[in-house]
Design a protein around this motif. Structure first.
Motif, short mmCIF file in Angstrom:
data_model
loop_
_atom_site.label_atom_id
_atom_site.label_comp_id
_atom_site.label_asym_id
_atom_site.label_seq_id
_atom_site.Cartn_x
_atom_site.Cartn_y
_atom_site.Cartn_z
N PHE A 342 0.98 -1.12 0.05
CA PHE A 342 0.09 -0.02 0.00
C PHE A 342 0.99 1.17 -0.03
O PHE A 342 1.90 1.14 0.36
N VAL A 343 0.32 2.25 -0.44
CA VAL A 343 0.74 3.67 -0.37
C VAL A 343 0.72 4.35 1.04
O VAL A 343 -0.48 4.36 1.42
N PRO A 344 1.54 4.56 1.74
CA PRO A 344 1.46 5.24 3.00
C PRO A 344 0.46 6.33 3.09
O PRO A 344 0.41 7.24 2.25
N ASN A 345 -0.33 6.29 4.03
CA ASN A 345 -1.48 7.45 4.40
C ASN A 345 -2.44 7.41 3.17
O ASN A 345 -3.12 8.24 3.17
N VAL A 346 -2.60 6.24 2.12
CA VAL A 346 -3.39 6.45 1.29
C VAL A 346 -4.36 4.81 1.19
O VAL A 346 -3.55 4.17 1.26
N LYS A 347 -5.50 4.84 1.19
CA LYS A 347 -6.25 3.63 1.33
C LYS A 347 -5.88 2.70 0.10
O LYS A 347 -5.86 3.26 -0.90
N PRO A 348 -5.83 1.36 0.35
CA PRO A 348 -5.86 0.57 -0.90
C PRO A 348 -7.18 0.74 -1.90
O PRO A 348 -8.12 1.20 -1.53
N GLY A 349 -6.99 0.33 -3.26
CA GLY A 349 -7.99 0.37 -4.00
C GLY A 349 -8.30 1.68 -4.73
O GLY A 349 -7.11 2.15 -5.51
N GLU A 350 -9.38 2.02 -4.63
CA GLU A 350 -9.79 3.23 -5.54
C GLU A 350 -9.03 4.59 -4.98
O GLU A 350 -8.65 5.40 -6.03
N GLU A 351 -8.81 4.70 -3.94
CA GLU A 351 -8.07 5.82 -3.47
C GLU A 351 -6.52 5.94 -3.96
O GLU A 351 -6.02 6.97 -4.21
N PHE A 355 -4.67 8.50 -6.56
CA PHE A 355 -3.56 9.18 -6.17
C PHE A 355 -2.71 9.10 -7.07
O PHE A 355 -1.85 10.10 -7.32
N ILE A 356 -2.23 8.00 -7.79
CA ILE A 356 -1.34 7.79 -9.02
C ILE A 356 -2.00 8.68 -9.77
O ILE A 356 -0.92 9.05 -10.46
N SER A 357 -2.99 8.54 -10.35
CA SER A 357 -3.65 9.43 -11.48
C SER A 357 -3.22 10.81 -11.18
O SER A 357 -2.86 11.74 -12.08
N TRP A 358 -3.19 11.46 -10.00
CA TRP A 358 -3.09 12.74 -9.53
C TRP A 358 -1.62 13.15 -9.54
O TRP A 358 -1.31 14.19 -10.29
N ILE A 359 -0.73 12.19 -9.42
CA ILE A 359 0.67 12.35 -9.69
C ILE A 359 1.09 12.43 -11.16
O ILE A 359 1.88 13.28 -11.21
N LEU A 360 0.44 11.45 -11.85
CA LEU A 360 0.64 11.34 -13.28
C LEU A 360 0.20 12.64 -14.03
O LEU A 360 0.99 13.17 -14.95
N ASP A 361 -0.74 13.17 -13.50
CA ASP A 361 -1.37 14.63 -14.35
C ASP A 361 -0.38 15.34 -14.20
O ASP A 361 -0.15 16.56 -14.81
N ARG A 362 0.15 15.71 -12.79
CA ARG A 362 1.00 16.72 -12.61
C ARG A 362 2.55 16.35 -13.02
O ARG A 362 3.13 17.63 -13.46
N ILE A 363 3.16 15.16 -13.14
CA ILE A 363 4.19 15.04 -13.81
C ILE A 363 4.51 15.12 -15.24
O ILE A 363 5.24 15.42 -16.16
N THR A 364 3.16 14.85 -15.64
CA THR A 364 2.90 14.69 -17.47
C THR A 364 3.07 16.10 -17.94
O THR A 364 3.57 16.24 -19.30
N LEU A 365 2.67 17.37 -17.51
CA LEU A 365 2.36 18.32 -17.90
C LEU A 365 3.87 19.07 -18.17
O LEU A 365 4.23 19.33 -19.19
#
Length: 440
Positions: A342-351, A355-365
């Motif tokens: 699991f990612v620390p402080n992030v619930k498994p599954g949809e969250e 979270f990974i999508s949120w990071i991808l959006d910011r590093i892709t720009l």
């Protein structure tokens, strides 16, 4: 300099690594030799020079074999096209998705389909190449014999190039297919350097150009190497049961390396393939419409503002598109959950997926913006007086492919050196095993 010489000695002191490097160089030499063998029945003196537009870009990738009408005129490009088609189908078609999950057997079937599709694409592209780029006055034999024979020869040449790439990957150093493209691009560098020196009046200008190119290459290296590390924690496990001695294995910490430039060079390739359409379509109405004439003139000039602005916007769009189809946050979150991670402080599954999508959006720009800037740098270099051949190395697809392939090859060589070093240390007793298990 001493360190460089020592590294070379270490490289060639390892027999397996030395054999792989020599094998790779031998196959690359065969590939370059084939690019100078002209198709039977063609008079090379009557061939037109293909240096502009999409044909000029293909000629750069193929090391000039495209304009020479060689037996490797299409090179490895049909295989690249087939691989892209199969990759896109793997994202959308359930049949290909199932094969991807079947492991080694599925991978072999996908490779077979890719090879068959390569032959089909080569037959179509070969026909288009012969009829559109080779003038009739350059054909010195009967056309009824020339066209079918040349299509078969070019198809065999592409299959042979594909075989060379696979053998380099299997028994040489680096990715063979990418290596063939890179060697084709680099083959034009000596001529471009000579032409640039010949046209300049002052040597200081050439030095300034080389310094500028150095910093551009360093920027591309940083772009290719940059990653965003997502921390991952694995759940602790208790080993032993009943009256037996119990041990507690500490939960392992790791991370997911998300590449900042996950799309690599694909957005530029996609965008470049579309940039010839406005000029071609506008040419149909150029005689009746001033707007169509303006579009044709501006999009035929790769240094125009309209061309570069449209090119940059397409790259931004395709960077997000290709990143979205190659990285699946939902699948990554599911894999983490399945492996008790699991990612620390992030619930498994949809969250975790969000979270990974949120990071991808910011590093892709920043990646998309940087790719767009690198792609239009050759146009600015050309406007500043750099020769057409040398300006291609200031950015665009050529530079990114070269840097990516060279970095990948160096990493493979480094892995051999590290493995040899570890083996020698194990034999000398300098490395001792450790246990990361605590007794409770």
């Amino acid at each position: 300099m001493n360190k460089f010489v020592k590294t070379l000695k270490n490289i060639f002191s390892i027999e397996e690594l030395r054999n792989r490097i020599l094998f790779t160089l031998a196959l690359l030499a065969i590939f370059r030799l084939g690019s100078y063998i002209v198709l039977p029945g063609v008079n090379p003196a009557e061939l037109a020079d293909q240096t502009d537009g999409i044909l000029g870009m293909l000629n750069v990738f193929l090391g000039g074999s495209f304009s020479r009408a060689s037996i490797f005129a299409l090179g490895i490009m049909p295989y690249i096209s087939a691989s892209i088609v199969i990759q896109l189908l793997s994202m959308a078609v359930p049949y290909f998705q199932r094969m991807q999950k079947e492991g080694e057997s599925g991978r072999k079937r996908i490779n077979q389909i890719t090879r068959v599709l390569t032959i089909v694409i080569t037959l179509f592209q070969g026909s288009g190449y012969l009829y559109s780029t080779i003038p009739t006055e350059a054909i010195v034999i009967k056309q009824s014999l020339f066209y079918p024979a040349s299509i078969l020869i070019m198809t065999a040449g592409t299959i042979f190039c594909m075989w060379l790439g696979e053998k380099i990957t299997e028994k040489g150093i680096g990715n063979g297919i990418s290596m063939l493209i890179m060697i084709g691009i680099i083959s034009g560098l000596p001529v471009a350097l000579y032409q640039e020196v010949d046209q300049l009046d002052q040597n200081i200008l050439f030095v300034a150009e080389l310094v500028t190119l150095f910093f551009i290459v360093m920027g591309v290296v940083l772009l290719n190497a940059a990653v965003r590390k997502v921390p991952v924690q694995y759940a602790r496990q208790v080993v032993g049961a009943g009256g037996k001695k119990r041990t507690l294995a500490t939960g392992q910490r790791s991370y997911i390396p998300l590449k900042v430039n996950a799309a690599n060079v694909m957005p530029i390739i996609f965008a470049q393939s579309l940039m010839f359409l406005p000029s071609m379509i506008a040419g149909i109405w150029a005689d009746q419409s001033d707007n169509a004439r303006w579009i044709q003139q501006n999009f035929a000039d790769f240094t125009s503002l309209a061309y570069n602005l449209t090119f940059a916007i397409l790259i931004l769009v395709f960077t997000y598109f290709y990143t979205a189809i190659t990285i699946n946050p939902d699948q990554m979150a599911e894999d983490l959950k399945r492996n008790n991670a699991f990612v620390p402080n992030v619930k498994p599954g949809e969250e975790t997926s969000n979270f990974i999508s949120w990071i991808l959006d910011r590093i892709t720009l920043p990646s998309a913006v940087y790719l767009a800037v690198v792609a239009i740098l050759p146009a600015f270099a050309s406007m500043l007086g750099v020769s057409a051949g040398f300006s291609r190395f200031y950015g665009g697809t050529s530079l990114i492919i070269m840097v990516g392939v060279i970095l990948d090859t160096l990493q493979q060589i480094e892995s051999y050196l590290l493995m040899q070093n570890y083996d020698s240390m194990m034999k000398s007793g300098n490395i001792k095993g450790r246990q990361n298990v605590a007794t409770v």
